[in-house]
Scaffold this motif. Structure first.
Motif, PDB file in Angstrom:
ATOM      1  N   PHE A   1       0.848  -1.199   0.000  1.00 44.36           N
ATOM      2  CA  PHE A   1       0.000   0.000   0.000  1.00 44.36           C
ATOM      3  C   PHE A   1       0.878   1.242   0.000  1.00 44.36           C
ATOM      4  N   ARG A   2       0.560   2.171  -0.885  1.00 43.24           N
ATOM      5  CA  ARG A   2       1.298   3.436  -0.988  1.00 43.24           C
ATOM      6  C   ARG A   2       0.318   4.583  -0.743  1.00 43.24           C
ATOM      7  N   GLN A   3       0.655   5.465   0.164  1.00 43.24           N
ATOM      8  CA  GLN A   3      -0.253   6.540   0.569  1.00 43.24           C
ATOM      9  C   GLN A   3      -0.389   7.663  -0.447  1.00 43.24           C
ATOM     10  N   TYR A   4       0.561   7.844  -1.312  1.00 45.97           N
ATOM     11  CA  TYR A   4       0.577   9.021  -2.183  1.00 45.97           C
ATOM     12  C   TYR A   4       1.105   8.651  -3.576  1.00 45.97           C
ATOM     13  N   ASP A   5       0.860   9.499  -4.561  1.00 46.54           N
ATOM     14  CA  ASP A   5       1.351   9.324  -5.939  1.00 46.54           C
ATOM     15  C   ASP A   5       0.955   7.980  -6.538  1.00 46.54           C
ATOM     16  N   GLY A   6      -0.264   7.543  -6.283  1.00 45.92           N
ATOM     17  CA  GLY A   6      -0.708   6.243  -6.761  1.00 45.92           C
ATOM     18  C   GLY A   6      -1.193   6.216  -8.189  1.00 45.92           C
ATOM     19  N   TYR A   7      -1.364   7.385  -8.812  1.00 42.77           N
ATOM     20  CA  TYR A   7      -1.893   7.462 -10.172  1.00 42.77           C
ATOM     21  C   TYR A   7      -0.937   6.804 -11.165  1.00 42.77           C
ATOM     22  N   VAL A   8      -1.445   6.603 -12.387  1.00 49.94           N
ATOM     23  CA  VAL A   8      -0.705   5.830 -13.380  1.00 49.94           C
ATOM     24  C   VAL A   8       0.475   6.607 -13.953  1.00 49.94           C
ATOM     25  N   ARG A   9       0.187   7.690 -14.642  1.00 42.62           N
ATOM     26  CA  ARG A   9       1.258   8.432 -15.324  1.00 42.62           C
ATOM     27  C   ARG A   9       1.903   9.426 -14.369  1.00 42.62           C
ATOM     28  N   GLY A  10       3.225   9.363 -14.272  1.00 44.69           N
ATOM     29  CA  GLY A  10       3.950  10.265 -13.387  1.00 44.69           C
ATOM     30  C   GLY A  10       3.861   9.869 -11.927  1.00 44.69           C
ATOM     31  N   GLY A  11       3.328   8.681 -11.663  1.00 45.94           N
ATOM     32  CA  GLY A  11       3.195   8.207 -10.293  1.00 45.94           C
ATOM     33  C   GLY A  11       3.579   6.744 -10.173  1.00 45.94           C
ATOM     34  N   HIS A  12       2.894   6.050  -9.275  1.00 48.52           N
ATOM     35  CA  HIS A  12       3.226   4.661  -8.970  1.00 48.52           C
ATOM     36  C   HIS A  12       3.152   3.764 -10.216  1.00 48.52           C
ATOM     37  N   GLY A  13       2.150   3.976 -11.047  1.00 47.00           N
ATOM     38  CA  GLY A  13       2.002   3.140 -12.239  1.00 47.00           C
ATOM     39  C   GLY A  13       3.192   3.222 -13.168  1.00 47.00           C
ATOM     40  N   GLU A  14       3.727   4.423 -13.347  1.00 52.76           N
ATOM     41  CA  GLU A  14       4.896   4.604 -14.205  1.00 52.76           C
ATOM     42  C   GLU A  14       6.163   4.076 -13.533  1.00 52.76           C
ATOM     43  N   GLU A  15       6.290   4.281 -12.228  1.00 52.75           N
ATOM     44  CA  GLU A  15       7.439   3.744 -11.494  1.00 52.75           C
ATOM     45  C   GLU A  15       7.424   2.219 -11.513  1.00 52.75           C
ATOM     46  N   LEU A  16       6.230   1.648 -11.417  1.00 54.82           N
ATOM     47  CA  LEU A  16       6.086   0.191 -11.490  1.00 54.82           C
ATOM     48  C   LEU A  16       6.511  -0.317 -12.866  1.00 54.82           C
ATOM     49  N   LEU A  17       6.106   0.378 -13.920  1.00 56.33           N
ATOM     50  CA  LEU A  17       6.525   0.018 -15.276  1.00 56.33           C
ATOM     51  C   LEU A  17       8.046   0.039 -15.399  1.00 56.33           C
TER      52      LEU A  17
END
Length: 141
Positions: A22-38
């Motif tokens: 679970f991440r409290q912040y920046d969970g959105y896809v582009r420019g956030g968790h989704g992009e970092e995950l990619l």
């Protein structure tokens, strides 16, 4: 309060959840968790047993090796959490933690399959890593 996310990693043999990060912040896809995950997923090679050849690839920086999805899950925690206090937490896989985005990660036929769910819009992506790359680059989420 920030845009939260959860990342659920599944065992490659039983397809059951191994971890929920679970991440409290920046969970959105582009420019956030989704992009970092990619960025992380596109560097990882999942293997079943760590050989001398894998050690050579890993030590030369050719590929990032994980010995199965359980090993990958542990590496995922290190990649996102490090030693920081707060921000990243481990939750039971079936916990309703109110995440705005949930990223489901499975290993299937030598590639990652990713499913992204939004708390209000439902499933917004479901497919292999290469299609996820296109999705991340073309989304405003």
């Amino acid at each position: 309060m920030g845009t939260s996310s959860a990342t659920v990693v599944y065992d490659e043999f039983t397809f059951t959840p191994v971890i929920r990060l679970f991440r409290q912040y920046d969970g959105y896809v582009r420019g956030g968790h989704g992009e970092e995950l990619l960025d992380l997923l596109k560097t990882v090679k999942i293997v079943n047993g760590f050989s001398l050849e894998h050690e050579k690839e890993h030590s030369q920086g050719i590929s990032h090796i994980a010995n199965g999805m359980c090993d990958f899950a542990a590496q995922l925690v290190v990649a996102f959490k490090g030693y920081q206090v707060g921000g990243i937490y481990l939750h039971p896989h079936d916990m309703d933690d109110g995440a705005d985005y949930t990223y489901h990660i499975r290993w299937n036929n030598d590639t990652f399959d990713i499913k992204v769910e939004h708390v209000l819009r439902g499933t917004i992506f479901n497919g292999p890593l290469e299609a996820y790359r296109v999705f991340v680059n073309n989304t405003n989420s």
